[in-house]
Design a protein around this motif. Structure first.
Motif, PDB file in Angstrom:
ATOM      1  N   LEU A 214      29.464 -21.641  60.843  1.00 43.51           N
ATOM      2  CA  LEU A 214      28.643 -22.596  61.576  1.00 43.51           C
ATOM      3  C   LEU A 214      27.261 -22.663  60.949  1.00 43.51           C
ATOM      4  N   HIS A 215      26.807 -23.890  60.719  1.00 47.77           N
ATOM      5  CA  HIS A 215      25.470 -24.120  60.174  1.00 47.77           C
ATOM      6  C   HIS A 215      24.664 -24.860  61.234  1.00 47.77           C
ATOM      7  N   TYR A 216      23.488 -24.332  61.565  1.00 46.27           N
ATOM      8  CA  TYR A 216      22.633 -24.991  62.550  1.00 46.27           C
ATOM      9  C   TYR A 216      21.198 -24.547  62.333  1.00 46.27           C
ATOM     10  N   SER A 217      20.311 -25.152  63.085  1.00 44.61           N
ATOM     11  CA  SER A 217      18.884 -24.854  62.970  1.00 44.61           C
ATOM     12  C   SER A 217      18.449 -24.010  64.164  1.00 44.61           C
ATOM     13  N   GLY A 218      17.963 -22.816  63.883  1.00 44.66           N
ATOM     14  CA  GLY A 218      17.442 -21.932  64.920  1.00 44.66           C
ATOM     15  C   GLY A 218      16.099 -21.369  64.500  1.00 44.66           C
ATOM     16  N   TYR A 219      15.499 -20.561  65.340  1.00 47.43           N
ATOM     17  CA  TYR A 219      14.185 -19.999  65.026  1.00 47.43           C
ATOM     18  C   TYR A 219      14.321 -18.509  64.705  1.00 47.43           C
ATOM     19  N   ARG A 220      13.676 -18.094  63.608  1.00 54.34           N
ATOM     20  CA  ARG A 220      13.713 -16.726  63.146  1.00 54.34           C
ATOM     21  C   ARG A 220      12.308 -16.287  62.721  1.00 54.34           C
ATOM     22  N   PRO A 221      12.024 -14.977  62.765  1.00 53.68           N
ATOM     23  CA  PRO A 221      10.711 -14.503  62.303  1.00 53.68           C
ATOM     24  C   PRO A 221      10.513 -14.807  60.821  1.00 53.68           C
ATOM     25  N   CYS A 222       9.310 -15.180  60.455  1.00 55.12           N
ATOM     26  CA  CYS A 222       9.000 -15.434  59.056  1.00 55.12           C
ATOM     27  C   CYS A 222       7.545 -15.073  58.799  1.00 55.12           C
ATOM     28  N   THR A 223       7.206 -14.952  57.521  1.00 53.02           N
ATOM     29  CA  THR A 223       5.843 -14.604  57.110  1.00 53.02           C
ATOM     30  C   THR A 223       5.265 -15.736  56.273  1.00 53.02           C
ATOM     31  N   ILE A 224       4.100 -16.244  56.675  1.00 54.20           N
ATOM     32  CA  ILE A 224       3.389 -17.288  55.943  1.00 54.20           C
ATOM     33  C   ILE A 224       1.959 -16.815  55.719  1.00 54.20           C
ATOM     34  N   ASP A 225       1.599 -16.687  54.431  1.00 56.84           N
ATOM     35  CA  ASP A 225       0.256 -16.222  54.073  1.00 56.84           C
ATOM     36  C   ASP A 225      -0.088 -14.916  54.787  1.00 56.84           C
ATOM     37  N   GLY A 226       0.888 -14.019  54.855  1.00 60.63           N
ATOM     38  CA  GLY A 226       0.658 -12.706  55.441  1.00 60.63           C
ATOM     39  C   GLY A 226       0.709 -12.664  56.947  1.00 60.63           C
ATOM     40  N   GLN A 227       0.925 -13.814  57.603  1.00 55.66           N
ATOM     41  CA  GLN A 227       0.969 -13.867  59.058  1.00 55.66           C
ATOM     42  C   GLN A 227       2.413 -14.034  59.538  1.00 55.66           C
TER      43      GLN A 227
ATOM     44  N   SER B  49      14.600 -22.326  61.079  1.00 59.69           N
ATOM     45  CA  SER B  49      15.365 -21.779  59.960  1.00 59.69           C
ATOM     46  C   SER B  49      16.792 -22.328  59.976  1.00 59.69           C
ATOM     47  N   ASN B  50      17.379 -22.412  58.790  1.00 59.16           N
ATOM     48  CA  ASN B  50      18.790 -22.735  58.658  1.00 59.16           C
ATOM     49  C   ASN B  50      19.593 -21.461  58.835  1.00 59.16           C
ATOM     50  N   VAL B  51      20.536 -21.484  59.777  1.00 60.59           N
ATOM     51  CA  VAL B  51      21.328 -20.301  60.104  1.00 60.59           C
ATOM     52  C   VAL B  51      22.774 -20.553  59.707  1.00 60.59           C
TER      53      VAL B  51
ATOM     54  N   VAL C 204      34.411 -15.868  62.432  1.00 56.75           N
ATOM     55  CA  VAL C 204      35.458 -14.847  62.478  1.00 56.75           C
ATOM     56  C   VAL C 204      34.884 -13.529  62.977  1.00 56.75           C
ATOM     57  N   SER C 205      33.813 -13.073  62.351  1.00 56.55           N
ATOM     58  CA  SER C 205      33.197 -11.801  62.738  1.00 56.55           C
ATOM     59  C   SER C 205      32.140 -11.945  63.816  1.00 56.55           C
ATOM     60  N   GLY C 206      31.640 -13.168  63.998  1.00 57.17           N
ATOM     61  CA  GLY C 206      30.544 -13.372  64.941  1.00 57.17           C
ATOM     62  C   GLY C 206      29.208 -12.903  64.405  1.00 57.17           C
ATOM     63  N   GLN C 207      29.139 -12.630  63.104  1.00 58.89           N
ATOM     64  CA  GLN C 207      27.919 -12.115  62.496  1.00 58.89           C
ATOM     65  C   GLN C 207      27.123 -13.226  61.818  1.00 58.89           C
ATOM     66  N   GLU C 208      25.809 -13.101  61.891  1.00 58.63           N
ATOM     67  CA  GLU C 208      24.948 -14.011  61.160  1.00 58.63           C
ATOM     68  C   GLU C 208      24.975 -13.634  59.680  1.00 58.63           C
ATOM     69  N   LEU C 209      25.399 -14.571  58.844  1.00 51.40           N
ATOM     70  CA  LEU C 209      25.507 -14.294  57.422  1.00 51.40           C
ATOM     71  C   LEU C 209      24.162 -14.438  56.717  1.00 51.40           C
ATOM     72  N   LEU C 210      23.379 -15.432  57.146  1.00 53.91           N
ATOM     73  CA  LEU C 210      22.138 -15.722  56.434  1.00 53.91           C
ATOM     74  C   LEU C 210      21.274 -16.617  57.300  1.00 53.91           C
ATOM     75  N   SER C 211      19.967 -16.403  57.236  1.00 50.22           N
ATOM     76  CA  SER C 211      19.018 -17.347  57.823  1.00 50.22           C
ATOM     77  C   SER C 211      17.874 -17.522  56.835  1.00 50.22           C
ATOM     78  N   MET C 212      17.426 -18.766  56.694  1.00 53.01           N
ATOM     79  CA  MET C 212      16.389 -19.093  55.712  1.00 53.01           C
ATOM     80  C   MET C 212      15.412 -20.078  56.340  1.00 53.01           C
TER      81      MET C 212
ATOM     82  N   ARG D 106      18.574 -23.052  46.699  1.00 51.51           N
ATOM     83  CA  ARG D 106      17.549 -22.327  47.444  1.00 51.51           C
ATOM     84  C   ARG D 106      16.212 -22.404  46.713  1.00 51.51           C
ATOM     85  N   GLY D 107      15.169 -22.738  47.458  1.00 50.96           N
ATOM     86  CA  GLY D 107      13.827 -22.733  46.892  1.00 50.96           C
ATOM     87  C   GLY D 107      13.288 -21.316  46.808  1.00 50.96           C
ATOM     88  N   VAL D 108      13.092 -20.818  45.616  1.00 51.67           N
ATOM     89  CA  VAL D 108      12.642 -19.436  45.451  1.00 51.67           C
ATOM     90  C   VAL D 108      11.124 -19.341  45.280  1.00 51.67           C
ATOM     91  N   GLU D 109      10.498 -20.428  44.877  1.00 55.86           N
ATOM     92  CA  GLU D 109       9.035 -20.511  44.805  1.00 55.86           C
ATOM     93  C   GLU D 109       8.613 -21.908  45.220  1.00 55.86           C
TER      94      GLU D 109
END
Length: 617
Positions: free
Chosen positions: A205-218, A224-226, A231-239, A259-262
């Motif tokens: 499942l792909h959807y948009s949710g909110y996750r902790p992130c760091t911007i300029d040290g804050q 985030s894209n989740v 099958v496992s019910g586990q979050e594979l990745l959030s960005m 994926r944007g790396v910079e």
């Protein structure tokens, strides 16, 4: 919305005042009668609210929430039902048009008189949605909360949805097994962003949710894209959203994206900065959770990836380098610089062809469905000097660019609305062309098929007439028609036909491979689009979501494939909008979501795909 329950006032044939009304149809609470065996008969009459006999409607004997016998009423509305069951039971009348009656009682051996049953709207008799085999809508889920943005897997063995309870600001992500309706919570306490659910590879499942992130040290909570493994019910990745530079897609059971790396600020605008990114192709294995990153491609910093298409083990795209026209006089937004492909096995990106010298700005790419990876088709920008436009073929392996056809924009017409498709089997290209006068497009348009091998043009007739209603496809000032191109060269066009005499229509026009056409007009409401049509996998039937112009709600109607609107049979009658429907794999049931008349929540329902015609006699 409250619902009266007039069936509570009916005379029961035994004293049951202390019982829940739903218990009357179950086998609990009646030990002595339940233990008895033998043949039983029930007779009664079906009447309208004003006492007139109702002939030819279906009467059902219901035991343990299941129809066990059925008969049609006679000319005087009478019926008789026989079954080898006794105990708590009920008789239900269903006229197939949304009205009926329910009487519940203790069924004894021998003759039982159900008396007169007066028809009323069935959705006002709440327990009816828990009865099976009576040709009415059946609840599949009963948990509290509204299901939102549901999606079904490819074989309709499960549905996935976001569920929100009243008064709460978070969602649960749930899996609903079909046909049982049993539920599994995959994620709880989820704050949802802009994106509804999308199911990739029938597993992620792909959807948009909110996750902790760091911007300029804050630390922040970022949209985030989740990616969630069902099958496992586990979050594979959030960005965070800015790291996802292409929409994730599935191929051979794996999930891919860029994926944007910079990132860095490219330039500023009145609406904020525009960023450029260094991207890398990425592959996620849902089975192991392993994320593999490919090398940084050689095209450098990009603002977006255009003309994105994938198939046959590769993905093709055009990196865009946006610039600031205020500071750079030579700037032109989204210039097609070059075409690249990334190999999905190695995640290595290679340059295919330079486009700037061949394709002017704003090329129109033919949308691919089921791309075979061999070539892409595009229309270069309009040439003002020659009043022409070239349709080009780009060979992916060699990078060779060849002209398929040069369109004369006055005679043939040229592409300027971006409506261009390729058939999934590459048998034809489909395009909407506008004829030009004095270097300007006009409302004189042509819907054409273009042979992808020799460039031959076939014009389809867009002038249509159905039951005295004349209309032109894609003929409005800004054409809002939707095009679809099928295998073998079949074409479907959908559009709204404006009301001339107070009635709007949704038009569905199907063209066979030989160019012959057949049009259907569906009456729709003021704010409706073209009705949703869902077809059985075997092509033997279709279900259409249509607004009941009397009640104002979206209902489901069914018929043979391609049925005229007047030949469709309305299946559903709950006074609420029905949506997100799919056929069961066997085609015998339809699953969908609507308001539950018992709880008031949006729930999953099902109904026999031919209504009463599928109910046992």
């Amino acid at each position: 919305m409250s619902h009266s329950r007039p069936w509570l006032g009916l005379v029961l044939l035994t004293a049951l005042t202390a019982c829940n009304p739903l218990d009357l149809l179950s086998s609990g609470g009646f030990g002595d009668t339940r233990a008895r065996v033998g043949s039983s008969r029930v007779s009664g009459r079906a009447l309208t609210a004003d006492g007139a006999a109702v002939a030819g409607v279906r009467a059902f004997l219901v035991k343990d929430h299941q129809a066990v016998a059925s008969a049609a009423t006679g000319a005087d509305g009478s019926f008789e039902l026989a079954a080898d069951v006794i105990g708590p039971a009920g008789v239900l009348i269903n006229d197939g048009r949304g009205k009926g009656a329910l009487k519940q009682f203790a069924l004894y051996q021998g003759h039982n008189d159900a008396g007169d049953l007066y028809l009323q709207p069935l959705d006002s008799i709440a327990p009816v949605v828990d009865l099976h085999g009576v040709g009415f809508e059946e609840r599949a889920t009963r948990d509290r909360g509204n299901y939102r943005w549901p999606v079904f897997n490819s074989n309709a063995s499960a549905a996935y949805a976001m569920r929100k309870l009243g008064g709460e600001d978070s969602y649960e992500i749930v899996e609903i097994a079909l046909p049982s309706g049993s539920e599994r919570v995959l994620m709880s306490g989820e704050q949802i962003g802009y994106s509804p659910l999308e199911l990739l590879a029938d597993r992620v499942l792909h959807y948009s949710g909110y996750r902790p992130c760091t911007i300029d040290g804050q630390q922040y909570s970022c949209e985030s894209n989740v990616l969630l493994d069902v099958v496992s019910g586990q979050e594979l990745l959030s960005m965070p959203w800015w790291e996802v530079r292409s929409w994730p897609f599935a191929a051979d059971g794996q999930i891919y994206f860029f994926r944007g790396v910079e990132r860095r600020e490219a330039y500023d605008t009145l609406f904020g900065p525009v960023y450029a990114y260094q991207v890398r192709p990425a592959r996620l294995d849902p089975e192991t959770g392993e994320l593999t990153m490919g090398p940084v491609p050689g095209f450098g910093w990009v603002t977006q990836l255009n003309a994105f298409v994938h198939g046959n083990g590769r993905v093709a795209f055009v990196p865009a380098h946006d610039c600031d026209p205020a500071s750079d006089p030579e700037c032109s937004f989204n210039v097609a610089q070059a075409l690249y492909t990334t190999d999905l096995a190695t995640l290595v990106t290679r340059h295919v062809a330079s486009l700037s010298a061949t394709i002017s700005s704003s090329p129109i790419w033919f949308t691919e469905n089921g791309w075979d990876g061999s070539a892409l088709f595009t229309a270069q920008g309009y040439d003002y000097q020659t009043n022409t436009q070239k349709i080009l073929r780009i060979d992916i392996d060699s990078g060779a660019i060849s002209t398929l056809r040069t369109l004369d924009c006055t005679i043939d017409g040229c592409l300027n609305y971006g409506k261009a498709l390729a058939a999934p089997d590459r048998s034809t290209l489909l395009a909407l062309l506008s004829r030009y006068q004095e270097n300007q497009p006009t409302a004189d348009r042509a819907l054409v098929k273009i042979d992808p091998f020799d460039g031959a043009l076939t014009t389809l007739d867009t002038e249509q007439s159905v039951a005295g209603v004349d209309f032109t496809l894609c003929g409005d000032d800004y054409p809002s028609c939707d095009l679809a191109c099928g295998a073998g060269g079949s074409v479907e066009v959908q559009q709204i036909v404006p009301a001339e005499v107070g009635q709007r229509f949704g038009a569905v026009v199907e063209y066979a491979a030989d160019g012959s056409s057949r049009a259907r007009l569906f009456a729709i409401g003021e704010s409706d689009g073209v009705p949703t049509i869902v077809r059985r996998s075997d092509g033997a039937g279709e279900a259409v979501l249509l607004r009941d112009l009397t009640s104002g709600f979206m209902q489901i109607a069914v018929g043979a494939a391609g049925s005229e609107p007047g030949d469709l049979l309305q299946l559903t009658f709950i006074t609420a909008d029905h949506h997100d429907l799919v056929y069961a794999p066997t085609g015998d049931y339809l699953y969908y979501f609507t308001r539950d008349p018992i709880s008031g929540y949006e729930q999953l329902f099902r109904i026999a795909a031919r209504g009463l015609a599928d109910a046992p006699m």
